[in-house]
Design an enzyme around this catalytic site. Sequence first.
Site, PDB file in Angstrom:
ATOM      1  CB  ALA A 124     -13.860  28.764  -3.731  1.00  0.00           C
ATOM      2  CB  ALA A 130     -12.812  39.936  -5.911  1.00  0.00           C
ATOM      3  CB  SER A 132      -9.841  40.817 -13.713  1.00  0.00           C
ATOM      4  OG  SER A 132     -10.428  40.258 -14.774  1.00  0.00           O
ATOM      5  N   GLY A 341     -22.887  24.988 -42.668  1.00  0.00           N
ATOM      6  CA  GLY A 341     -24.051  25.025 -41.948  1.00  0.00           C
ATOM      7  C   GLY A 341     -23.936  23.840 -40.992  1.00  0.00           C
ATOM      8  CD  GLU A 364      -7.094  27.655 -14.579  1.00  0.00           C
ATOM      9  OE1 GLU A 364      -5.934  27.451 -14.405  1.00  0.00           O
ATOM     10  OE2 GLU A 364      -7.725  26.538 -14.484  1.00  0.00           O
ATOM     11  N   GLY A 365      -7.709  33.665 -15.562  1.00  0.00           N
ATOM     12  CA  GLY A 365      -6.772  35.092 -15.992  1.00  0.00           C
ATOM     13  C   GLY A 365      -7.139  35.195 -17.407  1.00  0.00           C
ATOM     14  CB  SER A 367      -7.047  37.614 -23.584  1.00  0.00           C
ATOM     15  OG  SER A 367      -7.514  36.326 -24.034  1.00  0.00           O
TER      16      SER A 367
HETATM   17  C1  LIG Z   1     -15.616  28.280 -17.459  1.00  0.00           C
HETATM   18  C2  LIG Z   1     -15.203  28.961 -16.109  1.00  0.00           C
HETATM   19  C3  LIG Z   1     -14.727  28.529 -15.117  1.00  0.00           C
HETATM   20  C4  LIG Z   1     -14.289  29.221 -13.823  1.00  0.00           C
HETATM   21  N1  LIG Z   1     -13.743  28.375 -12.807  1.00  0.00           N
HETATM   22  C5  LIG Z   1     -13.288  29.123 -11.816  1.00  0.00           C
HETATM   23  C6  LIG Z   1     -13.030  28.568 -10.590  1.00  0.00           C
HETATM   24  O1  LIG Z   1     -13.133  27.251 -10.561  1.00  0.00           O
HETATM   25  N2  LIG Z   1     -12.630  29.176  -9.246  1.00  0.00           N
HETATM   26  C7  LIG Z   1     -12.728  30.490  -9.366  1.00  0.00           C
HETATM   27  O2  LIG Z   1     -12.283  31.190  -8.380  1.00  0.00           O
HETATM   28  N3  LIG Z   1     -13.083  31.180 -10.428  1.00  0.00           N
HETATM   29  C8  LIG Z   1     -13.513  30.615 -11.701  1.00  0.00           C
HETATM   30  N4  LIG Z   1     -14.054  31.229 -12.605  1.00  0.00           N
HETATM   31  C9  LIG Z   1     -13.894  32.799 -12.800  1.00  0.00           C
HETATM   32  C10 LIG Z   1     -12.861  33.507 -13.747  1.00  0.00           C
HETATM   33  O3  LIG Z   1     -11.750  33.281 -13.145  1.00  0.00           O
HETATM   34  C11 LIG Z   1     -13.223  34.945 -13.819  1.00  0.00           C
HETATM   35  O4  LIG Z   1     -14.518  34.754 -14.580  1.00  0.00           O
HETATM   36  C12 LIG Z   1     -12.319  35.631 -14.407  1.00  0.00           C
HETATM   37  O5  LIG Z   1     -11.183  35.855 -13.613  1.00  0.00           O
HETATM   38  C13 LIG Z   1     -12.696  37.076 -14.777  1.00  0.00           C
HETATM   39  O6  LIG Z   1     -13.212  37.605 -13.704  1.00  0.00           O
HETATM   40  P1  LIG Z   1     -14.750  38.392 -13.883  1.00  0.00           P
HETATM   41  O7  LIG Z   1     -15.746  37.370 -14.520  1.00  0.00           O
HETATM   42  O8  LIG Z   1     -15.360  39.144 -12.635  1.00  0.00           O
HETATM   43  O9  LIG Z   1     -14.481  39.440 -15.017  1.00  0.00           O
HETATM   44  P2  LIG Z   1     -14.166  40.881 -14.685  1.00  0.00           P
HETATM   45  O10 LIG Z   1     -13.004  40.916 -14.107  1.00  0.00           O
HETATM   46  O11 LIG Z   1     -15.226  41.766 -14.376  1.00  0.00           O
HETATM   47  O12 LIG Z   1     -13.625  41.399 -16.281  1.00  0.00           O
HETATM   48  C14 LIG Z   1     -14.459  41.689 -17.263  1.00  0.00           C
HETATM   49  C15 LIG Z   1     -13.610  42.046 -18.471  1.00  0.00           C
HETATM   50  O13 LIG Z   1     -12.874  43.187 -18.119  1.00  0.00           O
HETATM   51  C16 LIG Z   1     -11.573  42.754 -18.424  1.00  0.00           C
HETATM   52  N5  LIG Z   1     -10.872  43.338 -17.432  1.00  0.00           N
HETATM   53  C17 LIG Z   1     -10.789  43.358 -16.243  1.00  0.00           C
HETATM   54  N6  LIG Z   1      -9.990  44.302 -15.620  1.00  0.00           N
HETATM   55  C18 LIG Z   1      -9.227  44.924 -16.523  1.00  0.00           C
HETATM   56  C19 LIG Z   1      -8.190  45.714 -16.813  1.00  0.00           C
HETATM   57  N7  LIG Z   1      -7.434  46.260 -15.693  1.00  0.00           N
HETATM   58  N8  LIG Z   1      -7.724  46.097 -17.809  1.00  0.00           N
HETATM   59  C20 LIG Z   1      -8.116  45.679 -19.028  1.00  0.00           C
HETATM   60  N9  LIG Z   1      -9.317  44.804 -18.982  1.00  0.00           N
HETATM   61  C21 LIG Z   1      -9.745  44.402 -17.874  1.00  0.00           C
HETATM   62  C22 LIG Z   1     -11.523  41.451 -18.229  1.00  0.00           C
HETATM   63  O14 LIG Z   1     -10.279  40.844 -18.976  1.00  0.00           O
HETATM   64  C23 LIG Z   1     -12.938  40.971 -18.801  1.00  0.00           C
HETATM   65  O15 LIG Z   1     -12.752  40.929 -20.348  1.00  0.00           O
HETATM   66  C24 LIG Z   1     -14.396  30.612 -13.967  1.00  0.00           C
HETATM   67  C25 LIG Z   1     -14.827  31.346 -14.893  1.00  0.00           C
HETATM   68  C26 LIG Z   1     -15.066  30.425 -16.276  1.00  0.00           C
HETATM   69  C27 LIG Z   1     -15.865  31.177 -17.281  1.00  0.00           C
END
Ligand SMILES: Cc1cc2nc3c(=O)[nH]c(=O)nc-3n(C[C@H](O)[C@H](O)[C@H](O)COP(=O)(O)OP(=O)(O)OC[C@H]3O[C@@H](n4cnc5c(N)ncnc54)[C@H](O)[C@@H]3O)c2cc1C
Length: 381
Positions: A124, A130, A132, A341, A364-365, A367
């Site tokens: 978690a 919080a 990315s 289809g 997990e981070g 692209s």
């Molecule tokens: C299926 C799934 C399972 C998950 N499981 C877990 C889990 O078990 N534990 C956990 O802690 N989290 C988990 N997550 C959360 C996941 O780690 C986050 O969704 C991810 O890190 C992105 O964060 P966010 O959704 O807040 O997007 P944001 O950080 O808001 O980003 C939105 C978009 O902006 C881009 N972006 C952000 N900052 C920048 C930058 N500086 N420059 C350019 N582009 C940027 C991102 O790449 C993304 O495309 C999971 C997510 C999914 C989809």
Amino acid sequence: MNINCTAELAEMRPLLRRFVTDQLEPLSRQIDATGVVAPQAMARLREQGYLGMRLSPEWGGGGLDLSTYCLVMEEVARSHRAYTLMLDTTSGLTPIAIERHGTDAQKRKYLAQLASGEWLASFALTEPDAGSDAAALSTRAVKVAGGWKIDGLKHYISAAHRAQVLMVLAVTDPALRARGGITAFLVDKGMPGMSVDRVDKTIGSDPIELGEVRFDACFVPDEAVLGQLGQGFAIAMGSLTSGRMGVSAACIGVADRLIELGVQYAKDRVTFGQPLSQRQSIQWMLADSATELAHARTMAYEVMRRLDAGEDVGSGPSMVKLFCSEMVGRVADRVVQIFGGSGLIRGVPVERFYRDVRHYRVGEGSSEIQRMMIARALFEA
Ligand SMILES: Cc1cc2nc3c(=O)[nH]c(=O)nc-3n(C[C@H](O)[C@H](O)[C@H](O)COP(=O)(O)OP(=O)(O)OC[C@H]3O[C@@H](n4cnc5c(N)ncnc54)[C@H](O)[C@@H]3O)c2cc1C
């Protein structure tokens, strides 16, 4: 072209493939029909020793290295995303962090139960503000007599509602934050003040569920601190390095299966009097996919091997995760196109794979974050 990590792993693959085809694939069809994972799936993975694979034999684990874990991840991913989650929650981010950083008492309390699959562990880190920018987390842990009081909200936490233990990252020193002010806590299910308020479904298959977890003056004892106080961010990032290799292996497995399905469909489907396999446009989609898959494997196996050897791989795991997760997206798109289809109809595996692989470019981070880390390493060199 057959690309394998090591000779031993090449030998393991056919047995593993047979197990997945014979034992898991029928259950995958059941998952798609019912939306629920049958308990036999966990039991079959347990019997084969695939749960807790990376944990020490002392705890009932397999004591296997990252390359072997990734091979199993790759093969089970060929069948269903649900199985990759079972491997991760028993041998992935949190279990590995406990094995690496836990006290003897923590290892005794959790690892045998995780290795047997009796318990699942969640990780978690993410919060509404919080994702990315993980270091921006605001969940706060304050020292009180005999322990810590945690307040905050986590979301998108895989399997949070099924986990018996969550590794929770919280700020313990706001002045230091990611530079020594974030600590990891092991929080047991049912601790007063902790609740899973909501479970979100995703674009992916039904068993992939993400929990929103609230901490409202949740007391945990001092023994719940994992590793050194203030080292939580480093512990989490360490787990994520091998986690990214597991995700990459799953992408490789799905791409391999999709290409197989695409080739078979192209042979069988006749249009304008000829099988699709005779059309250059279809052949090229599969040729490009196979080439990208070979590239992904070569890169991933090399980084896994070097991680197992304890070598510094720099931004290698980010490069592998970036390439593999984007590669499988392109492969899934092409194979759905080849299916026409029928590639869009619920219940057809290519349709489910297409939806499930979308997660891999975000979780997990994302692209963008992998690119940021690769670029950072270039400019710091
Ligand atoms: C299926 C799934 C399972 C998950 N499981 C877990 C889990 O078990 N534990 C956990 O802690 N989290 C988990 N997550 C959360 C996941 O780690 C986050 O969704 C991810 O890190 C992105 O964060 P966010 O959704 O807040 O997007 P944001 O950080 O808001 O980003 C939105 C978009 O902006 C881009 N972006 C952000 N900052 C920048 C930058 N500086 N420059 C350019 N582009 C940027 C991102 O790449 C993304 O495309 C999971 C997510 C999914 C989809």
